[in-house]
Design an enzyme around this catalytic site. Structure first.
Site, PDB file in Angstrom:
ATOM      1  N   GLY A 169       0.786  -1.228   0.000  1.00 22.49           N
ATOM      2  CA  GLY A 169       0.000   0.000   0.000  1.00 22.49           C
ATOM      3  C   GLY A 169       0.819   1.278   0.000  1.00 22.49           C
ATOM      4  CD  GLN A 170       6.786   1.739  -0.571  1.00 18.60           C
ATOM      5  OE1 GLN A 170       6.789   0.505  -0.678  1.00 18.60           O
ATOM      6  NE2 GLN A 170       7.886   2.425  -0.443  1.00 18.60           N
ATOM      7  NE  ARG A 171       1.816   9.707  -0.862  1.00 17.75           N
ATOM      8  CZ  ARG A 171       0.588  10.220  -0.932  1.00 17.75           C
ATOM      9  NH1 ARG A 171       0.021  10.412  -2.104  1.00 17.75           N
ATOM     10  NH2 ARG A 171      -0.084  10.530   0.142  1.00 17.75           N
TER      11      ARG A 171
END
Lengths: 328, 182
Positions: free
Chosen positions: B70-72
């Site tokens: 889910g990291q940008r």
């Protein structure tokens, strides 16, 4: 006489090796191996030992110490011999505290009726093996404890470690504030690294910091690769995943041979960190060589790298240490 | 032909495969949820670099669950996994109020995606074991879920850590797949 004694000893060694490393791929080999294992451990091993004791006048522990040079070969055979022993004194020697070690050595010598004058190096060698064997288990407990320690923003020491990690990796850039997007530049996920340590806790941060502190040039070199526009990856996140790899390998006893070969006494925390450094440095090299399509492929290459490392760790002479080569 | 293969043939029809996409911001609890579904150890979880995939059997379905980091930085890759998705599960850290706006935006963008049009969406209001967690009703309101008209949706409060609420959510998933395939 001597040569026949040697060859019987070899046979015995082979049996033990076969026991440890039987073919696990094909079902019939596995079945045969299993039958052999039962037969060997339930009766053959006992009679072989009895016979060898009679012929050589020395017990198995002595024979191993005399036959094998110090390191994984000797220590793991001593470990196996103690583990399969029917004597409580020998069996429980695999979990003695350091301050009880001398007493235990004396008990073993008494139990096996060993004449120290005849074999003066035996005690020294066995002590070293016991230090290594028990040291591994103690070290794992320490590693586990550090892993369970959660990163705490209220703890000044934890905070300082995090800030130090930044300064070591980014010496020319000042951190604008504690919560900032800048953390992304050393590969954390969001504005605050604290949530990224998760299941690895302070073990993850300590590993990252140790690598940057003791191998600053290598760490910066790895970071520069990680920030490559196409082949890049998230330095800190991958680092924490490699901490998990080191931790699991240690938990499954896969690091035993490596530690027995590279640390002559009790393995300490720094030796675990050193192994992490090896993983961090080698994974980076491996990743660049493989040229993956994108960061989304990470887990596939992580597995591949894991298998490669595991393969090395099974070699009897294995020692895995970071040997940086200057970048061209 | 061996006995085993005959027995295998006698076994009921193969399970229907369902493709489930697990998305949400980093530190939402996607991987913990995935491991909880697969009954695996959840104490050693690390941030997901890339994705994880696991298959779980449930109510005659073979659920292939894709857990994408889910990291940008890797959110742009989410779209590579949209194709043929049966159900979207969106995971929210109910205790991280500072990021409610960000997570709402990401969800809104997902619901606008053409490849995900009509795909049922389950929102897990995760981390209910934390005292500071916002209740599911508050999150539903904040995300304007009631304005969704083009698909079935559900919000389920849960704790991936303790497993509470997870099964209820998965029952809804299976139900909505059944309804869609009839």
């Amino acid at each position: 006489m001597c040569s026949s004694r040697d060859s019987v000893d070899r046979l015995h060694e082979l049996c033990a090796v076969y026991y440890e490393k039987r073919h696990t791929n094909c079902p019939s080999c596995r079945m045969l191996g299993y039958i052999w294992q039962c037969f060997y451990s339930s009766c053959l091993r006992f009679w072989l030992k009895w016979f060898l004791r009679l012929v050589t006048g020395r017990c198995e522990l002595q024979r191993i110490c005399a036959r094998c040079k110090a390191g994984a070969l000797r220590t793991s055979q001593i470990e196996y011999s103690l583990k399969s022993s029917k004597s409580k004194v020998l069996q429980t020697a695999l979990s003695v505290k350091q301050n009880e070690l001398e007493d235990r050595l004396a008990q073993i010598i008494q139990e096996k009726r060993i004449k120290e004058q005849k074999d003066p190096t035996f005690k020294v060698n066995l002590r070293q093996c016991l230090l290594q064997i028990n040291g591994y288990n103690e070290l794992f407990e320490e590693v586990e404890e550090l892993r369970k320690k959660v990163f705490d923003s209220e703890n000044e020491q934890h905070e300082n470690m995090l800030l130090k990690l930044w300064d070591l990796l980014m010496p020319s850039v000042k951190l604008e504030s504690r919560i900032t997007k800048q953390w992304g530049n050393i590969g954390f996920q969001g504005d605050d690294p604290k949530t990224d340590f998760r299941g690895m806790g302070m073990l993850g941060l300590t590993n990252l910091l140790f690598f940057s502190e003791k191998h600053t040039d290598a760490a910066r070199q790895v970071l520069s690769h990680a920030n490559h526009p196409t082949l890049g990856y998230s330095y800190a996140i991958v680092g924490i995943n490699l901490t998990e790899m080191a931790y699991s390998l240690m938990k499954s006893d896969a690091l035993k041979l490596h530690f027995y070969n590279s640390v002559s006494g009790k393995a300490e925390m720094q030796h675990f960190h050193q192994f992490y450094c090896y993983l961090a440095y080698e994974f980076d090299k491996f990743w660049l060589q493989e040229e993956p399509e994108s960061i989304m492929e990470f887990n596939r290459y992580r597995e591949k790298f894991h298998d490669k490392v595991k393969g090395h760790l099974q070699e009897p002479e294995v020692t895995l240490t970071l040997t940086p080569n200057p970048e061209n | 032909m061996g006995l085993l293969s005959i027995l295998r043939k006698l076994k009921s029809t193969p399970d229907q495969e369902v493709r489930i996409l697990l998305l949400g911001l980093d530190n939402g609890g996607k991987t913990t949820l995935l491991k909880q579904l697969a009954s695996e150890d959840i104490t050693h979880i690390t941030p997901t670099q890339g994705f994880n995939i696991k298959s779980v059997q449930s109510q005659g379905f073979k659920l292939n669950v894709w857990d994408i980091g889910g990291q940008r930085k890797i959110r742009p890759y989410w779209r590579n996994y949209f194709e043929n998705t049966d159900v979207l599960i969106y995971v929210i850290d109910s205790a991280d109020r500072k990021r409610f706006e960000e997570t709402g935006q990401e969800l809104a963008e997902l619901l606008d995606e053409e490849k995900l049009s009509g795909v049922p969406v389950l929102v897990f209001a995760n981390k209910q074991d934390l005292l500071t967690a916002a209740p599911a009703s508050e999150i539903a309101e904040g995300l304007n879920l009631h304005t969704i008209r083009d698909r079935v949706w559900q919000i389920q409060s849960c704790s991936a850590l303790t497993g509470e609420g997870v099964q209820d959510g998965m029952n809804w998933v299976c139900k909505s797949v059944n309804a869609k395939r009839k």
